[in-house]
Enzyme design. Structure first.
Site, PDB file in Angstrom:
ATOM      1  N   SER A   5       0.789  -1.316   0.029  1.00  0.00           N
ATOM      2  CA  SER A   5      -0.028   0.211  -0.026  1.00  0.00           C
ATOM      3  C   SER A   5       0.847   1.353  -0.082  1.00  0.00           C
ATOM      4  O   SER A   5       2.015   1.104   0.274  1.00  0.00           O
ATOM      5  CB  SER A   5      -0.955   0.008   1.074  1.00  0.00           C
ATOM      6  N   ASP A  24       5.390  -5.370  11.754  1.00  0.00           N
ATOM      7  CA  ASP A  24       5.938  -6.051  10.684  1.00  0.00           C
ATOM      8  C   ASP A  24       7.578  -6.273  10.659  1.00  0.00           C
ATOM      9  O   ASP A  24       7.848  -7.251  10.139  1.00  0.00           O
ATOM     10  CB  ASP A  24       5.465  -5.104   9.360  1.00  0.00           C
ATOM     11  N   GLY A  27       4.940  -5.913  22.321  1.00  0.00           N
ATOM     12  CA  GLY A  27       5.640  -4.440  21.975  1.00  0.00           C
ATOM     13  C   GLY A  27       7.027  -4.392  22.782  1.00  0.00           C
ATOM     14  O   GLY A  27       7.748  -5.416  22.814  1.00  0.00           O
ATOM     15  N   THR A  75       4.189   2.617  14.016  1.00  0.00           N
ATOM     16  CA  THR A  75       3.643   1.965  12.635  1.00  0.00           C
ATOM     17  C   THR A  75       4.665   1.254  12.118  1.00  0.00           C
ATOM     18  O   THR A  75       5.804   1.405  11.736  1.00  0.00           O
ATOM     19  CB  THR A  75       3.068   3.106  11.637  1.00  0.00           C
TER      20      THR A  75
END
Ligand code: RIB
Length: 293
Positions: A11, A241, A211, A237
């Protein structure tokens, strides 16, 4: 060396930062705006390619400027793009991201990513060899994920499913996939709140990411907590990934599960120090001072 193959979304991220999120029916003024390559599949491929070797992307883009940018960005990060094809009837995927109050909110419009369907991936699955590592996420159709996991299980290919964004995952997928990497929220949804029990039920497979606190799994005898790193956060962000891409690289390097997760935690901790999903993703040279093989 076994190759890493990411089957997933690509994207362009349209990112706004603001002091707060607007409420329903409210208009507020933002502070900054930028566009940058993203998509969970492409992010994982770039994270893996910066740290490892022979990373392929299987996915679809629109025949538009965003598609060209996505393609160029993958190539400039050494991702092999022979299996990235444009569609003519849909635009490239976009993600609409708000950064506010030290966290992000994201609306993804999959568009061309919805064309990563079973017949498309079938053109490329025969290129997978025993021991290759396939990374999947959930911004492509669910049938595709099920089909690929099935194929991998039948052909001794290692599969990793990062079940993000969360949607229901078939029980057969949970049984057949090699590794599942939900975060705390996704794992609670996936196992109806019984995460501790699920960790024991799926030893050396279910890895819950926490996290900056790291990740946990059960090794068949005991729960293993792999510590994370506290960093000065600019933008979270793409941290998940980065974790997944680096985890695949750890497996490619034949690290033990615990060591591959330590490597993934270290890489993910770097990613939060840069802006944009891929802005903070490290190269091997960035992390070598803190990584002792
Ligand atoms: O995981 C981060 C990614 O989620 C962003 O790059 C955005 O594209 C969304 O898909």
């Amino acid at each position: 060396m076994n190759k890493i193959v990411v089957i997933g979304s690509m994207s362009i991220d349209l990112v706004v930062s603001a002091a707060k999120r607007p409420g329903k029916g409210e208009t507020i003024l933002g502070e900054t705006f930028f566009t940058t390559p993203g998509g969970k599949g492409a992010n994982q491929a770039v994270a893996a390619a910066r740290l490892g070797d022979q990373v392929h992307m299987i996915g679809r883009i629109g025949n538009d400027d965003f598609g060209k940018e996505i393609h160029e960005n993958l190539k400039s990060n050494n991702v092999i793009v022979d299996s990235v094809e444009p569609v003519t009837h849909l635009p490239s995927g976009t993600a609409h991201i708000t950064l506010a109050e030290e966290d992000n909110s994201i609306i993804v419009v999959p568009s061309a990513n919805n064309e990563v369907n079973v017949s498309y991936v079938d053109k490329y699955l025969s290129t997978l060899n025993k021991g290759d590592i396939v990374l999947l996420q959930q911004e492509i159709p669910g049938e595709t994920v099920t089909h690929v996991v099935d194929y991998c299980a039948a052909h001794d290919v290692i599969s990793i499913l990062n079940p993000a964004p969360y949607r229901e995952v078939d029980q057969t997928v949970i049984e057949k996939v090699s590794y599942l990497t939900p975060n705390e929220t996704e794992s609670a949804e996936m196992f109806n709140g019984n995460v501790e029990q699920a960790l024991i039920q799926y030893p050396n497979k279910l890895i819950v990411t926490l996290g900056s606190k790291g990740a946990v799994y059960y090794n068949g005898k005991e729960k293993v907590e792999v510590p994370g790193y506290k960093r000065e956060v600019k933008d979270t962000t793409g941290a998940g990934d980065t974790f997944n891409g680096a985890f695949a690289v750890g497996l490619q390097k034949s690290y033990s599960l615990e060591k591959a997760l330590a490597f993934a935690n270290l890489a993910a901790s770097y990613s939060v120090m840069g802006m944009g999903a891929q802005g903070g993703m490290p190269n091997l040279t960035d992390i070598e001072g803190e990584w002792h093989v």
